[in-house]
Scaffold this motif. Structure first.
Motif, mmCIF file in Angstrom:
data_model
loop_
_atom_site.group_PDB
_atom_site.id
_atom_site.type_symbol
_atom_site.label_atom_id
_atom_site.label_comp_id
_atom_site.label_asym_id
_atom_site.label_seq_id
_atom_site.Cartn_x
_atom_site.Cartn_y
_atom_site.Cartn_z
ATOM 1 N N VAL A 27 0.836 -1.206 0.000
ATOM 2 C CA VAL A 27 0.000 0.000 0.000
ATOM 3 C C VAL A 27 0.869 1.254 0.000
ATOM 4 O O VAL A 27 2.039 1.217 0.366
ATOM 5 N N GLY A 28 0.244 2.356 -0.423
ATOM 6 C CA GLY A 28 0.921 3.634 -0.407
ATOM 7 C C GLY A 28 0.872 4.266 0.977
ATOM 8 O O GLY A 28 0.335 3.680 1.934
ATOM 9 N N ALA A 29 1.397 5.465 1.071
ATOM 10 C CA ALA A 29 1.458 6.163 2.347
ATOM 11 C C ALA A 29 0.069 6.420 2.921
ATOM 12 O O ALA A 29 -0.105 6.511 4.137
ATOM 13 N N ASP A 30 -0.937 6.508 2.035
ATOM 14 C CA ASP A 30 -2.309 6.773 2.499
ATOM 15 C C ASP A 30 -3.125 5.487 2.631
ATOM 16 O O ASP A 30 -4.333 5.532 2.840
ATOM 17 N N GLY A 31 -2.477 4.330 2.486
ATOM 18 C CA GLY A 31 -3.164 3.062 2.668
ATOM 19 C C GLY A 31 -3.780 2.463 1.424
ATOM 20 O O GLY A 31 -4.343 1.375 1.470
ATOM 21 N N ARG A 32 -3.664 3.151 0.286
ATOM 22 C CA ARG A 32 -4.222 2.611 -0.962
ATOM 23 C C ARG A 32 -3.358 1.464 -1.487
ATOM 24 O O ARG A 32 -2.127 1.570 -1.470
ATOM 25 N N PRO A 33 -3.979 0.398 -1.998
ATOM 26 C CA PRO A 33 -3.181 -0.665 -2.614
ATOM 27 C C PRO A 33 -2.397 -0.138 -3.816
ATOM 28 O O PRO A 33 -2.913 0.666 -4.606
ATOM 29 N N VAL A 34 -1.161 -0.581 -3.947
ATOM 30 C CA VAL A 34 -0.319 -0.159 -5.075
ATOM 31 C C VAL A 34 0.378 -1.371 -5.694
ATOM 32 O O VAL A 34 1.390 -1.233 -6.373
ATOM 33 N N ASN A 35 -0.179 -2.566 -5.469
ATOM 34 C CA ASN A 35 0.487 -3.762 -5.980
ATOM 35 C C ASN A 35 0.581 -3.779 -7.502
ATOM 36 O O ASN A 35 1.595 -4.215 -8.063
#
Length: 299
Positions: A27-35
């Protein structure tokens, strides 16, 4: 001086594979998945490092299911429709697509798409106009139709995984199916492809389709020879005669799109380094960012 090598990416094919192959705990710094973002960058870095292209295009589905193809064969990709003309895609992947575009743009990698057409059509057009050898990276076997030893076009086929990708040339196709890239469209029309909603000719399987194309060259040659075929195959072709022509147009990738003049030169550093650095931090790209920068720097 050697002619420049071009690497054409079936971008959606790769980011779907990245999404399903990597955990959504990335996840990114804001908690969004970034896989999907991270996986795609790793894939690009790998292919740039291994194949050292001079030119690269991230080819894009501006329209994943063009109306003109659906008009020809209404079942085309119908099983993948969520509603309207929206594809069934996990929400966590849909949310990453704008992030992918932003990262690719910041790197300065060419993203090429055309309204009303799929990435396959963009890839086919770019391959037709390339000034040297072409490698097409995809998990979609439809693009085997572009394979041509004479034209220096091959497919880097990732269906078994990026690490185990196969280099598909005419010899590979001949060993696998008994045909070359030139016969692949007619072979696919006869065999059908459930993943794209193409029914094929009922009663003609893969082996029969391949043998017909190998013996008679193309659909016109096969139909002209109907009186010399087995009664069962002749009947099957006759029952599907209204399907064959439209299906051929659906399967055949367009090679003459107006793409403008995109600059496919592979950069050695990001086009907008500060923006890429900010995205790398925001999205926790970590080693993926380092690997793509290293690949660009050293290509």
């Amino acid at each position: 001086m050697n002619a420049p090598r071009t690497l054409l990416l079936d971008t959606a094919s790769l980011y779907f594979r990245a999404y399903h192959g990597l955990p959504d705990s990335l996840v990114g710094a804001d908690g969004r998945p970034v896989n999907a973002v991270r996986g795609l960058l790793d894939f690009i870095a790998r292919f740039v490092t291994e194949y050292a292209p001079d030119r690269l295009a991230c080819c894009w589905d501006d329209d994943w299911r063009p109306a003109w193809r659906v008009d020809l064969v209404p079942t085309y990709k119908a099983h993948r429709v969520a509603h309207g003309n929206v594809e069934q895609v996990p929400e966590a992947l849909t949310a990453q697509v704008p992030l992918i575009r932003g990262v690719l743009d910041a790197l300065g990698l060419a993203v090429v798409g055309v309204p009303g057409y799929e990435a396959d059509d963009v890839i086919a057009t770019l391959a037709a106009g390339a000034p040297g050898p072409v490698d097409v990276v995809t998990g979609d076997r439809d693009l085997f139709q572009l394979v041509s030893d004479a034209d220096g076009v091959r497919v880097l086929y990732v269906a078994r995984g990026v690490a185990k990708h196969e280099r598909v040339d005419d010899a590979w196709l001949s060993a696998k199916y008994g045909i070359t890239g030139a016969g692949y469209v007619d072979f696919a029309v006869l065999r059908g492809d459930p993943s794209d909603g193409l029914p094929g000719v009922k009663g003609i399987g893969e082996k029969t389709a391949a043998s017909l194309v190998a013996r008679y060259g193309d659909l016109d040659g096969i139909l002209a020879a109907r009186d010399r075929l087995s009664p069962a195959v002749a009947r099957a072709l006759g029952a599907s005669i209204d399907y064959l022509g439209p299906a051929s147009e659906v399967v055949r990738a367009a090679r003459d799109l107006d793409l403008g003049t995109p600059d496919l030169t592979l950069p050695s550093s990001p086009a907008r380094p500060e923006e890429f650095a900010q995205l790398a931090e925001l999205l926790n790209l970590g080693g993926s960012a380092e690997r793509i920068l290293k690949a660009l720097r050293e290509h």
